[in-house]
Design a protein around this motif. Structure first.
Motif, PDB file in Angstrom:
ATOM      1  N   ASN A 191       0.836  -1.197   0.000  1.00 41.64           N
ATOM      2  CA  ASN A 191       0.000   0.000   0.000  1.00 41.64           C
ATOM      3  C   ASN A 191       0.877   1.255   0.000  1.00 41.64           C
ATOM      4  O   ASN A 191       1.995   1.244   0.520  1.00 41.64           O
ATOM      5  CB  ASN A 191      -0.898   0.027   1.241  1.00 41.64           C
ATOM      6  CG  ASN A 191      -1.881  -1.123   1.264  1.00 41.64           C
ATOM      7  OD1 ASN A 191      -2.864  -1.128   0.536  1.00 41.64           O
ATOM      8  ND2 ASN A 191      -1.609  -2.121   2.100  1.00 41.64           N
ATOM      9  N   HIS A 192       0.363   2.322  -0.592  1.00 40.96           N
ATOM     10  CA  HIS A 192       0.977   3.644  -0.445  1.00 40.96           C
ATOM     11  C   HIS A 192       0.424   4.235   0.851  1.00 40.96           C
ATOM     12  O   HIS A 192      -0.799   4.304   1.025  1.00 40.96           O
ATOM     13  CB  HIS A 192       0.613   4.537  -1.628  1.00 40.96           C
ATOM     14  CG  HIS A 192       1.154   5.921  -1.518  1.00 40.96           C
ATOM     15  ND1 HIS A 192       2.501   6.205  -1.546  1.00 40.96           N
ATOM     16  CD2 HIS A 192       0.529   7.116  -1.357  1.00 40.96           C
ATOM     17  CE1 HIS A 192       2.679   7.506  -1.415  1.00 40.96           C
ATOM     18  NE2 HIS A 192       1.493   8.084  -1.299  1.00 40.96           N
ATOM     19  N   VAL A 193       1.308   4.629   1.754  1.00 40.97           N
ATOM     20  CA  VAL A 193       0.884   5.045   3.093  1.00 40.97           C
ATOM     21  C   VAL A 193       1.386   6.446   3.406  1.00 40.97           C
ATOM     22  O   VAL A 193       2.563   6.760   3.181  1.00 40.97           O
ATOM     23  CB  VAL A 193       1.395   4.052   4.169  1.00 40.97           C
ATOM     24  CG1 VAL A 193       0.931   4.489   5.559  1.00 40.97           C
ATOM     25  CG2 VAL A 193       0.906   2.632   3.868  1.00 40.97           C
ATOM     26  N   ILE A 194       0.485   7.266   3.928  1.00 40.14           N
ATOM     27  CA  ILE A 194       0.827   8.604   4.399  1.00 40.14           C
ATOM     28  C   ILE A 194       0.645   8.618   5.909  1.00 40.14           C
ATOM     29  O   ILE A 194      -0.428   8.249   6.410  1.00 40.14           O
ATOM     30  CB  ILE A 194      -0.076   9.698   3.783  1.00 40.14           C
ATOM     31  CG1 ILE A 194      -0.086   9.590   2.261  1.00 40.14           C
ATOM     32  CG2 ILE A 194       0.362  11.074   4.245  1.00 40.14           C
ATOM     33  CD1 ILE A 194      -1.346   8.959   1.698  1.00 40.14           C
ATOM     34  N   VAL A 195       1.678   8.990   6.646  1.00 39.19           N
ATOM     35  CA  VAL A 195       1.553   9.110   8.093  1.00 39.19           C
ATOM     36  C   VAL A 195       1.457  10.582   8.457  1.00 39.19           C
ATOM     37  O   VAL A 195       2.127  11.432   7.858  1.00 39.19           O
ATOM     38  CB  VAL A 195       2.724   8.438   8.839  1.00 39.19           C
ATOM     39  CG1 VAL A 195       2.640   6.928   8.709  1.00 39.19           C
ATOM     40  CG2 VAL A 195       4.081   8.937   8.348  1.00 39.19           C
ATOM     41  N   ALA A 196       0.614  10.884   9.424  1.00 37.84           N
ATOM     42  CA  ALA A 196       0.399  12.264   9.841  1.00 37.84           C
ATOM     43  C   ALA A 196       0.534  12.368  11.351  1.00 37.84           C
ATOM     44  O   ALA A 196       0.210  11.437  12.088  1.00 37.84           O
ATOM     45  CB  ALA A 196      -0.980  12.750   9.402  1.00 37.84           C
ATOM     46  N   GLY A 197       1.019  13.524  11.801  1.00 36.26           N
ATOM     47  CA  GLY A 197       1.174  13.767  13.226  1.00 36.26           C
ATOM     48  C   GLY A 197       1.784  15.134  13.443  1.00 36.26           C
ATOM     49  O   GLY A 197       2.059  15.873  12.486  1.00 36.26           O
ATOM     50  N   ARG A 198       2.028  15.456  14.679  1.00 34.21           N
ATOM     51  CA  ARG A 198       2.523  16.792  15.008  1.00 34.21           C
ATOM     52  C   ARG A 198       4.021  16.944  14.780  1.00 34.21           C
ATOM     53  O   ARG A 198       4.481  18.021  14.435  1.00 34.21           O
ATOM     54  CB  ARG A 198       2.193  17.118  16.470  1.00 34.21           C
ATOM     55  CG  ARG A 198       0.713  17.238  16.752  1.00 34.21           C
ATOM     56  CD  ARG A 198       0.461  17.557  18.206  1.00 34.21           C
ATOM     57  NE  ARG A 198      -0.950  17.623  18.520  1.00 34.21           N
ATOM     58  CZ  ARG A 198      -1.435  17.840  19.742  1.00 34.21           C
ATOM     59  NH1 ARG A 198      -0.601  18.016  20.762  1.00 34.21           N
ATOM     60  NH2 ARG A 198      -2.738  17.885  19.941  1.00 34.21           N
ATOM     61  N   ARG A 199       4.777  15.869  15.000  1.00 36.03           N
ATOM     62  CA  ARG A 199       6.238  15.962  14.986  1.00 36.03           C
ATOM     63  C   ARG A 199       6.816  15.402  13.691  1.00 36.03           C
ATOM     64  O   ARG A 199       6.754  14.198  13.438  1.00 36.03           O
ATOM     65  CB  ARG A 199       6.819  15.217  16.189  1.00 36.03           C
ATOM     66  CG  ARG A 199       6.489  15.846  17.532  1.00 36.03           C
ATOM     67  CD  ARG A 199       6.996  14.985  18.668  1.00 36.03           C
ATOM     68  NE  ARG A 199       8.369  14.558  18.446  1.00 36.03           N
ATOM     69  CZ  ARG A 199       8.807  13.320  18.678  1.00 36.03           C
ATOM     70  NH1 ARG A 199       7.979  12.389  19.123  1.00 36.03           N
ATOM     71  NH2 ARG A 199      10.078  13.006  18.457  1.00 36.03           N
TER      72      ARG A 199
END
Length: 247
Positions: A30-38
């Protein structure tokens, strides 16, 4: 949910459960995008992995979520899966008047954040093939940890919201709930090494096995969370609550 060929957003992807699941979905094609504050933590998640991307996101801000959704769809128009994993947990003493900032932040991050992100992306997902929304609740949404009352309440609310969401989106977007047990992560101080908590890799491997079932279960429940999930139905709720109250 198909197991490969997706474009998946995972919030809270810089550590813990979010990082572990994001990397396993990536391993499955899968193509994965991770998101978060840091950004630095997100960069660690995607290091050395092609077809992974990182985007900063502050789920406490309405404006930031709207801006994030626009940038996300522009950069990744094939997006068809979102995983609402970001969350915070804190101990709270309810026996006297107190500063409610921790409780309010918990509600915004754990409950309003997913609701707002789903709202910002629901039109896009409804038009995408094989679209899925995965919401992370918790075993503590079924039997609360009295020492973490607001966290437990937000997870009970996410469970209820997910049930309603599934009914309203039936035939348009698949809606799945993932309810973790106590897992060795950095969600709270000392949790990553706490005796009796489920090792993170063991948890993530079992979760991936459940996601590969056909059809995908509407609730992803590893064996360790079943004592909490079924406590009320089996008449064990008072005993489990008393046990948690002593933790």
């Amino acid at each position: 949910m198909k197991i490969s060929g997706n474009t998946i957003l995972v919030t809270g992807g810089g550590s813990g459960i979010g990082r572990a699941l994001a990397q396993r979905w990536h391993d499955l094609g899968n193509h994965v995008i991770v998101a978060g504050r840091r950004q630095d933590a997100l960069n660690e998640t995607i290091a050395g992995r092609a077809n992974m991307a990182a985007m900063t996101l502050d789920v406490e801000s309405v404006e930031a979520i709207e801006d994030f959704a626009t940038r996300l769809i522009t950069a990744h128009p094939a997006l068809n899966v979102i995983v609402n994993n970001a969350g915070i947990m804190a101990r709270e003493d309810l026996t006297a008047r107190r500063d409610l900032s921790v409780a309010e932040a918990t509600i915004v991050t754990n409950l309003l954040g997913p609701i707002r992100l789903i709202d910002a992306l629901v039109d896009h997902l409804a038009a995408a093939p094989d679209a899925v929304i995965v919401n992370l609740s918790s075993g503590l949404g079924f039997v609360p940890l009295p020492g973490a009352p607001t966290y437990s309440a937000t997870k009970a609310a996410i469970h209820s919201y997910t049930v309603s969401l599934r009914e309203q989106l039936k035939g348009k977007i698949e809606v799945i709930e993932l309810a973790p047990p106590a897992v060795r992560t950095d969600l709270t101080p000392g949790q990553s090494t706490r005796e009796g908590y489920m090792p993170l890799d063991e948890f993530a491997d079992e979760v991936m096995g459940l996601f590969q079932q056909v059809p995908t279960p509407p609730e992803i429940l590893v064996k360790n969370v079943l004592p909490l999930r079924t406590a009320e139905a089996e008449g064990r709720f008072p005993d489990v609550l008393a046990f948690l109250n002593n933790l």
